[in-house]
Enzyme design. Sequence first.
Site, mmCIF file in Angstrom:
data_model
loop_
_atom_site.group_PDB
_atom_site.id
_atom_site.type_symbol
_atom_site.label_atom_id
_atom_site.label_comp_id
_atom_site.label_asym_id
_atom_site.label_seq_id
_atom_site.Cartn_x
_atom_site.Cartn_y
_atom_site.Cartn_z
ATOM 1 N N ASP A 198 78.335 106.806 132.761
ATOM 2 C CA ASP A 198 79.704 107.072 132.296
ATOM 3 C C ASP A 198 80.591 105.872 132.648
ATOM 4 O O ASP A 198 80.112 104.860 133.153
ATOM 5 C CB ASP A 198 80.246 108.356 132.945
ATOM 6 C CG ASP A 198 80.373 108.219 134.455
ATOM 7 O OD1 ASP A 198 79.472 107.620 135.075
ATOM 8 O OD2 ASP A 198 81.378 108.690 135.032
ATOM 9 N N HIS A 520 70.228 107.139 130.143
ATOM 10 C CA HIS A 520 71.491 107.843 129.912
ATOM 11 C C HIS A 520 72.584 106.883 130.376
ATOM 12 O O HIS A 520 72.978 106.864 131.540
ATOM 13 C CB HIS A 520 71.514 109.149 130.711
ATOM 14 C CG HIS A 520 72.746 109.972 130.476
ATOM 15 N ND1 HIS A 520 72.847 110.895 129.467
ATOM 16 C CD2 HIS A 520 73.942 109.988 131.112
ATOM 17 C CE1 HIS A 520 74.056 111.455 129.500
ATOM 18 N NE2 HIS A 520 74.742 110.904 130.495
ATOM 19 N N ASP A 565 61.869 110.061 129.388
ATOM 20 C CA ASP A 565 62.558 108.836 128.971
ATOM 21 C C ASP A 565 63.383 109.161 127.729
ATOM 22 O O ASP A 565 63.056 108.761 126.620
ATOM 23 C CB ASP A 565 61.547 107.717 128.699
ATOM 24 C CG ASP A 565 62.251 106.405 128.351
ATOM 25 O OD1 ASP A 565 63.486 106.326 128.504
ATOM 26 O OD2 ASP A 565 61.555 105.467 127.916
ATOM 27 N N GLU A 574 69.474 108.770 134.043
ATOM 28 C CA GLU A 574 70.733 108.038 134.131
ATOM 29 C C GLU A 574 70.565 106.842 135.067
ATOM 30 O O GLU A 574 69.622 106.797 135.866
ATOM 31 C CB GLU A 574 71.859 108.956 134.657
ATOM 32 C CG GLU A 574 73.233 108.291 134.593
ATOM 33 C CD GLU A 574 74.401 109.270 134.762
ATOM 34 O OE1 GLU A 574 74.166 110.448 135.059
ATOM 35 O OE2 GLU A 574 75.554 108.825 134.582
#
Length: 592
Positions: A198, A520, A565, A574
């Site tokens: 993020d 991610h 994956d 992530e």
Amino acid sequence: MAGFRFPSLTRAPFSRELSLSIVLAGLLLSALAHAADNPTLAIKVDQVGYPLDGPKVALVTLPGGPATPPITTFQILRSSDGAAVFHGKLTLPEADSNSGDQVQAADFSSFRKAGTYSLEIPGVGRSWNFSIGKDVFEHTYYMAMRAFYGQRCGTAVDMGPEFPGYTHPACHLHGEFHPSSGAKGPRDNIGGWHDAGDYGRYVVNSGVSTGTLLWTWEIYGKKIKGIRLNIPETGNGTPDILNEARWNLEWMLKMQDEDGGAWQKQTSENFPGFIPPEDDKLPSEVMGTGAAPYKSTCATADLAAVAAIAARVYKPYDAKFAALSLDAARRAWAWTEKYPNVTFRNPPGVNTGVYGDATCKDERLWAAAELDRTTGETAYSDFFLNNYAEFLPKLDSPPVENWNQMAPMALWSYVLGHRKEFDAQAIDAIRQRTLAAAHSIADRTRANPYHVSMQAKDYVWGSNGVDAEYGMYLLIADLFAPDPSFVDAARDNLHYLLGRNTFSLSWVTRVGDNPFQHPHHRPSGDGKQDKPWPGLLSGGPNAGRADAVLQALPKDLPPAKIYADQLASYASNEICINWQASLVFLLAGELR
Ligand SMILES: [Zn+2]
């Protein structure tokens, strides 16, 4: 494959079973014909490589279990011409409970010629390529450190000619106060690293990450001083690892309020979609606890610790910045004396990461240790000596979440920075406890079929970070009492991350012949590029199955196999700056 039995031709010659068998046998023969050309997942090597004079071990697992009698021989092929340059024998299969695999080892430690090779097993296939050499991990260190540059917020990023197109314009250029911070209006907080997949920035996780990088410099500076990271500051006279760490440190310092306390985080209220950072227009908000004193103790103590280290390491390069950091550290410490345990929870309506921690005493212990090491003042050493003993049991095993368990770094810092006036009893207790645990970890690693320190309980969210922390733990123990078994076991944990694992997968993007592909990670998943951004460590298997992808995997999988994956598997795939920093420490420790 090798355990496949041809059916008897005397039974039911025209049965459906036989037709199927013929098809399967055909597939088998075709697979065998290609085995010499195509690398097989059955052979697991460190896809980066092995130091010239250390142990060199590859691992083999056969699909469907070991052959009867077991396959016994292997050879090392030179990649340039395919010549067999070494022949060896595999060990007998051994059951590994963490993965459910039957594992055979191929030891080629006695082969000591630099070059690029693969390992071939007749009837099974060939491994991915790997190197043998003096400085095999140097390029991976470079990649892992540059991944931090790729995470920079508030500035344009360009990974350069090695990775054309991996760029983004400046992002998140406007900060503002969230009502939970106790303040209002704009806040000039740009900079720092995006924490993970993020675009949030969190002081607590920045603390352990930046602190680990600064330690990497303090401990392994001689080995990494000359490694240019090709970042905008390269060539300015300051070592590049310090240039990169400073990018985040300056943002952390801006998170300090005038009263000395640090706000917990700067994020949007909700996670953005999988868009490039410059397209994320959600307000970037400085968040606090929602009630006076608004700042949190764990964040403030972490800031104090990291700024105290900064005061030491930047002094030869920028005395003014070092002094400013020390002043920030002192003010942060004073704030934690006034507010020893103000904890943080997400304000209502906020759904980004929390990095919440019920107790901030270990963070305060770390701050006291680092301030004592930097200043030698009794206020800090008194706090450390009055409180360290209750944290000694935390040394018995590396914590599974290093960002909220700062006691090990606190205790180790007291030993690493010791001066003659330091307390000999404390130093001895910390050393002995660390060494006892390190011997037990090294023994366990040697006995483990995958040569890894991980136990079933360690396959948590971010288990690859746990693996790297075992490496860090062993390398710290080696500083206390040099022991090749610590360094070898640390390297075994590195081998696991770089391909010697049940998936035969390198868990660092763009490193090795078979790296994972779908982190991610928003910049990697925004559809602009086929391949992920370089140098990033995956979180790894997570037996907690905390996302829908992992929940859909077969129910009876052993912990080391609970990984996917896939971009959507945030709980196993992530990336995150604290795991990344532990990887950097481990790589630097294994440089020669
Ligand atoms: Zn940003």
